[in-house]
Design an enzyme around this catalytic site. Sequence first.
Site, short mmCIF file in Angstrom:
data_model
loop_
_atom_site.label_atom_id
_atom_site.label_comp_id
_atom_site.label_asym_id
_atom_site.label_seq_id
_atom_site.Cartn_x
_atom_site.Cartn_y
_atom_site.Cartn_z
N GLY A 344 -5.74 34.00 5.28
CA GLY A 344 -6.29 33.38 3.75
C GLY A 344 -5.53 32.89 3.12
O GLY A 344 -5.64 31.82 2.36
N GLU A 367 0.72 3.27 10.29
CA GLU A 367 1.84 2.65 11.09
C GLU A 367 1.02 2.28 12.47
O GLU A 367 1.93 2.42 13.37
CB GLU A 367 3.13 3.42 11.09
CG GLU A 367 4.38 2.26 11.23
CD GLU A 367 4.62 1.75 9.85
OE1 GLU A 367 5.40 1.33 9.70
OE2 GLU A 367 4.01 2.33 9.04
#
Length: 387
Positions: A344, A367
């Site tokens: 969590g 890119e």
Amino acid sequence: MSLGSLDVEEQAIVDTVREFVDHEVRPVARELEHANTYPEKLIEQMKQLGVFGLAIPEPYGDVQVSTPCYALVTEELARGWMSLAGSMGGHTVVAKLLLTYGTEEQRERYLPRMATGELRATMALTEPGGGSDLQALRTVARRDGDGDGYVVDGTKTWITNARRSDLIALLCKTDPRAEPAHVGISVLLVEKVPGVEVSKDLPKLGYKGVESCEVSFTGARVGADAVLGGIEGQGFAQMMRGLEIGRIQVAARATGVARAAFDDSLRYAQERESFGQPIWKHQSVGNLLADMGTKITAARSLLLHAARSYDSGDRSDMEAGMAKLFCSETAMEVALNAIRVHGGYGYSTEFDVERYFRDAPLMIVGEGTNEIQSNVIVRQLVQRGGL
């Protein structure tokens, strides 16, 4: 850590950047990133460290390091905050373009100021409707009436550092009728002249702090001496070579993000206990950590292989593409597994792993998407007759 491939001076540079990241970057990165604040102080410190001049040799700069050293410096910066590494990515591509293809006048005009970071540079390739198809450009530079310059019209997008860069390496068509299309493409070195406008900042999932923008060119006039190398029609091939170092830089950013996610996970798994023992001793968590560590080691080896290939002077688009593909996919996988290890807390903005998970996808699509990398790789495999 020393990888044994750097000399003493280069290793000292990497070590200095690592200390900068540990002492100056990591303590403030979470706050700056959540506030989407431009890291002015950190960028100035990077200038003082010479980071923006690492790819620029004498007489224009103070030091030029090998590409493996440059990659490891990039990795360290990304380990602290990926946005910092992004701030010098396009800058380095433009520096390499000038060094490889620029006229001596162009080198003397720009490189000394780029080496100190006084002048920041970026590149403008992608267009709103074009994506990775760089031959389908709509940005056009037409000869002006007197024939001694160009008038530029068009729009580029996803331009990193657009607001803080004063030099743009612009990929555009100087002969829209040319067949095949790539022979009519040139790179223009465009400064912030009238008609060049940063039209909007793009909202992003991650990669905060450093801006990514749309840039419009409307009747922007530049001189004939703005053509990289002084000869029209060579821009596509020039930029393809420039993207080799760009993709190595993206791969290095990815390994930096992966390292940060792994380091945080390894530390957390030793500190966090459940059922009376540290969670790394639970096989499900231990297996995740083992897999993460193995893939990061493989990714860094591929990164350094591409960097050494680039320094050989030979064509290295396949090696750079492989590194970018594998390192970015590894970063995404490791970032997700870091959330699994943290449970969590991995989903909480009070921990850094959620930032790694938001930053990692950029390297997959930036890119040149990984799908484009696969196309590049397979073409080269066929052309070279294998590995």
